[in-house]
Design an enzyme around this catalytic site. Structure first.
Site, short mmCIF file in Angstrom:
data_model
loop_
_atom_site.label_atom_id
_atom_site.label_comp_id
_atom_site.label_asym_id
_atom_site.label_seq_id
_atom_site.Cartn_x
_atom_site.Cartn_y
_atom_site.Cartn_z
N TYR A 19 0.73 -1.45 -0.09
CA TYR A 19 -0.03 0.03 0.09
C TYR A 19 0.75 1.41 0.07
CZ TYR A 19 -3.07 3.65 1.87
OH TYR A 19 -3.81 4.99 1.95
N GLU A 41 -11.03 6.04 5.32
CA GLU A 41 -10.46 6.76 6.39
C GLU A 41 -11.45 6.99 7.80
OE1 GLU A 41 -7.43 7.38 6.73
OE2 GLU A 41 -6.55 7.28 4.89
N TRP A 49 -4.71 2.01 10.59
CA TRP A 49 -4.94 1.90 9.15
C TRP A 49 -4.93 0.40 8.92
CZ3 TRP A 49 -7.70 3.61 5.81
CH2 TRP A 49 -7.33 3.50 4.33
#
Length: 198
Positions: A19, A41, A49
């Site tokens: 990512y 988000e 995350w």
């Protein structure tokens, strides 16, 4: 072979590294991709995350590939089934926010210029170039993210506080927040001139 230097926030999880190396900070101008990242988000609030990233594919399956039109029409019964899905973050407020934000995003698309222009206006239509040396130098929110947060809330969005908005801006390349010693910093910096939202 020498190990690539990456941003200090990264762990050595292969999914996380992929990512970071391929997505994070790359300027994104696709309306659907921006919508997906804004929702993801928001799901991160109070979590890491990486937790969200590991569940992204399941969210894509359950929430119609993040199609805002299909999502806005999801029923309470569908959301209740989602609450039983261990592949998702089973937080009722966040679950309802996905549907509410989908409806708000559809309205945003109807505005003059559309959602892409609306979201990118907060950085003047092109990426902001930052040069952070240390992880501790990177802000949690900025004046731009505060303005974005306020504007989104006024349009009915939830889970879009200034910190969430700044994480979104980092993710979709509205700012280049790769640390200066990260191998991706100069690569992402070169991308900033490729496109500008008018």
């Amino acid at each position: 072979m020498e190990e690539k230097k990456r941003c200090a926030w990264l762990t050595q999880d292969p999914l996380y590294e992929k990512y970071h190396d391929e997505e994070w900070g790359v300027p994104q101008f696709d309306a659907k991709a921006l919508f997906e990242m804004l929702l993801l988000e928001g799901l991160q609030a109070g979590l890491s995350w990486l937790t969200v990233l590991k569940k992204r594919e399941r969210y894509r399956q359950v929430f119609h590939g993040f199609d805002p039109l299909a999502m806005a029409q999801m029923t309470e019964a569908e959301l209740e089934r989602c609450m039983q899905d261990t592949g998702l973050i089973r937080n009722r407020l966040k679950m309802k926010a996905l549907v509410r934000n989908a409806a708000a995003y559809l309205k945003l698309e109807e505005e003059s210029g559309g959602a892409v222009a609306f979201l990118w206006q907060f950085v003047g239509g092109k990426p902001l170039e930052n040069n952070w040396r240390e992880l501790g130098d990177v802000p949690a929110e900025t004046e731009e993210s505060r303005r974005m947060s306020k504007a989104l809330k006024q349009r009915g969005f939830t889970f879009v506080g200034p910190t969430i908005c700044y994480a979104f801006m980092q993710a979709v390349g509205m700012v280049n927040d790769h640390q200066t010693d990260c191998w991706r910093h100069p690569i992402v910096a070169e991308m900033k001139g490729r496109r500008r939202v008018k």
